[in-house]
Scaffold this motif. Structure first.
Motif, PDB file in Angstrom:
ATOM      1  N   ARG A  38       0.586  -0.725  -0.052  1.00 48.32           N
ATOM      2  CA  ARG A  38       0.192   0.012   0.155  1.00 48.32           C
ATOM      3  C   ARG A  38       1.259   1.712  -0.078  1.00 48.32           C
ATOM      4  O   ARG A  38       0.490   2.376  -0.636  1.00 48.32           O
ATOM      5  CB  ARG A  38      -0.983  -0.057   0.837  1.00 48.32           C
ATOM      6  CG  ARG A  38      -0.641   0.210   2.393  1.00 48.32           C
ATOM      7  CD  ARG A  38      -0.931   0.158   3.580  1.00 48.32           C
ATOM      8  NE  ARG A  38      -0.984  -0.246   4.895  1.00 48.32           N
ATOM      9  CZ  ARG A  38      -0.950  -0.695   6.170  1.00 48.32           C
ATOM     10  NH1 ARG A  38      -2.251  -0.863   5.987  1.00 48.32           N
ATOM     11  NH2 ARG A  38      -0.102  -0.724   7.142  1.00 48.32           N
ATOM     12  N   TYR A  39       2.307   1.369   0.643  1.00 51.35           N
ATOM     13  CA  TYR A  39       3.173   2.211   0.831  1.00 51.35           C
ATOM     14  C   TYR A  39       3.900   1.880  -0.678  1.00 51.35           C
ATOM     15  O   TYR A  39       5.562   3.466  -0.424  1.00 51.35           O
ATOM     16  CB  TYR A  39       3.609   2.755   1.740  1.00 51.35           C
ATOM     17  CG  TYR A  39       2.275   2.968   3.024  1.00 51.35           C
ATOM     18  CD1 TYR A  39       1.759   4.248   2.824  1.00 51.35           C
ATOM     19  CD2 TYR A  39       2.157   1.984   4.093  1.00 51.35           C
ATOM     20  CE1 TYR A  39       1.123   4.368   3.704  1.00 51.35           C
ATOM     21  CE2 TYR A  39       1.397   2.450   4.600  1.00 51.35           C
ATOM     22  CZ  TYR A  39       0.742   3.243   4.945  1.00 51.35           C
ATOM     23  OH  TYR A  39      -0.472   4.097   5.610  1.00 51.35           O
ATOM     24  N   GLY A  40       3.978   0.879  -1.219  1.00 51.02           N
ATOM     25  CA  GLY A  40       4.745   0.742  -2.180  1.00 51.02           C
ATOM     26  C   GLY A  40       6.391   0.027  -1.906  1.00 51.02           C
ATOM     27  O   GLY A  40       5.605  -0.779  -0.430  1.00 51.02           O
ATOM     28  N   LEU A  41       7.088  -0.224  -2.747  1.00 55.49           N
ATOM     29  CA  LEU A  41       8.452  -1.618  -2.210  1.00 55.49           C
ATOM     30  C   LEU A  41       8.614  -1.251  -0.794  1.00 55.49           C
ATOM     31  O   LEU A  41       9.370  -0.092  -0.804  1.00 55.49           O
ATOM     32  CB  LEU A  41       8.823  -1.230  -2.975  1.00 55.49           C
ATOM     33  CG  LEU A  41       8.782  -2.040  -4.672  1.00 55.49           C
ATOM     34  CD1 LEU A  41      10.029  -2.081  -5.680  1.00 55.49           C
ATOM     35  CD2 LEU A  41       7.908  -3.850  -4.728  1.00 55.49           C
ATOM     36  N   ARG A  42       9.551  -2.385  -0.062  1.00 61.18           N
ATOM     37  CA  ARG A  42       9.696  -2.155   0.947  1.00 61.18           C
ATOM     38  C   ARG A  42      11.345  -1.506   0.692  1.00 61.18           C
ATOM     39  O   ARG A  42      11.760  -2.444  -0.019  1.00 61.18           O
ATOM     40  CB  ARG A  42       9.849  -3.477   1.982  1.00 61.18           C
ATOM     41  CG  ARG A  42       8.831  -4.117   2.084  1.00 61.18           C
ATOM     42  CD  ARG A  42       8.509  -5.710   3.450  1.00 61.18           C
ATOM     43  NE  ARG A  42      10.194  -5.239   4.400  1.00 61.18           N
ATOM     44  CZ  ARG A  42       8.990  -4.375   5.834  1.00 61.18           C
ATOM     45  NH1 ARG A  42       7.891  -4.431   5.695  1.00 61.18           N
ATOM     46  NH2 ARG A  42       9.762  -4.523   6.726  1.00 61.18           N
ATOM     47  N   ARG A  43      11.542  -1.242   1.396  1.00 60.08           N
ATOM     48  CA  ARG A  43      13.166  -0.354   1.839  1.00 60.08           C
ATOM     49  C   ARG A  43      13.613  -0.792   3.429  1.00 60.08           C
ATOM     50  O   ARG A  43      15.562  -0.164   3.076  1.00 60.08           O
ATOM     51  CB  ARG A  43      12.739   1.511   1.349  1.00 60.08           C
ATOM     52  CG  ARG A  43      12.327   1.724   0.061  1.00 60.08           C
ATOM     53  CD  ARG A  43      12.535   2.754   0.235  1.00 60.08           C
ATOM     54  NE  ARG A  43      11.327   3.278  -1.637  1.00 60.08           N
ATOM     55  CZ  ARG A  43      12.307   3.428  -2.700  1.00 60.08           C
ATOM     56  NH1 ARG A  43      13.595   3.098  -2.486  1.00 60.08           N
ATOM     57  NH2 ARG A  43      11.504   3.761  -3.445  1.00 60.08           N
ATOM     58  N   SER A  44      12.838  -1.527   3.663  1.00 62.76           N
ATOM     59  CA  SER A  44      14.109  -2.096   4.723  1.00 62.76           C
ATOM     60  C   SER A  44      13.658  -3.736   5.133  1.00 62.76           C
ATOM     61  O   SER A  44      12.875  -4.119   4.084  1.00 62.76           O
ATOM     62  CB  SER A  44      12.982  -1.643   6.213  1.00 62.76           C
ATOM     63  OG  SER A  44      12.001  -1.542   6.550  1.00 62.76           O
ATOM     64  N   PRO A  45      14.391  -3.966   5.682  1.00 66.47           N
ATOM     65  CA  PRO A  45      14.197  -5.723   5.677  1.00 66.47           C
ATOM     66  C   PRO A  45      12.475  -5.992   6.734  1.00 66.47           C
ATOM     67  O   PRO A  45      12.811  -5.461   7.188  1.00 66.47           O
ATOM     68  CB  PRO A  45      15.813  -6.011   6.380  1.00 66.47           C
ATOM     69  CG  PRO A  45      16.169  -4.635   7.404  1.00 66.47           C
ATOM     70  CD  PRO A  45      15.469  -3.528   6.549  1.00 66.47           C
ATOM     71  N   ALA A  46      12.887  -7.163   5.855  1.00 65.67           N
ATOM     72  CA  ALA A  46      12.019  -7.618   7.015  1.00 65.67           C
ATOM     73  C   ALA A  46      11.780  -9.023   7.517  1.00 65.67           C
ATOM     74  O   ALA A  46      12.862  -9.638   6.863  1.00 65.67           O
ATOM     75  CB  ALA A  46      10.549  -8.132   5.702  1.00 65.67           C
TER      76      ALA A  46
END
Length: 52
Positions: A38-46
C-alpha cells in the motif's frame, strides 16, 4: 515461512531482471500480501517467520 518458500519455488529463475521494481513487487505481494504494497516497495528488511 511457507509463503516465502512457495514464492521462491515458483518465481526463482522466471524473470529476466529479478531486481526490477515489477519483479520485486510481485515477490513482495506473494510473500507479504497486497496490504504490504500500500505504500510501495519495502526499503527496509523484513523478518519472515517467528522468533524462538
Amino acid at each position: 515461512m511457507n509463503r516465502f518458500a512457495a514464492v521462491m519455488e515458483n518465481e526463482c529463475g522466471q524473470h529476466d531482471n529479478p531486481f526490477a521494481a515489477s519483479t520485486l513487487s510481485l515477490l513482495q505481494r506473494g510473500i507479504l500480501g497486497d496490504i504490504a504494497l500500500r505504500y510501495g516497495l519495502r526499503r527496509s528488511p523484513a523478518y519472515v517467520g517467528h522468533w524462538q
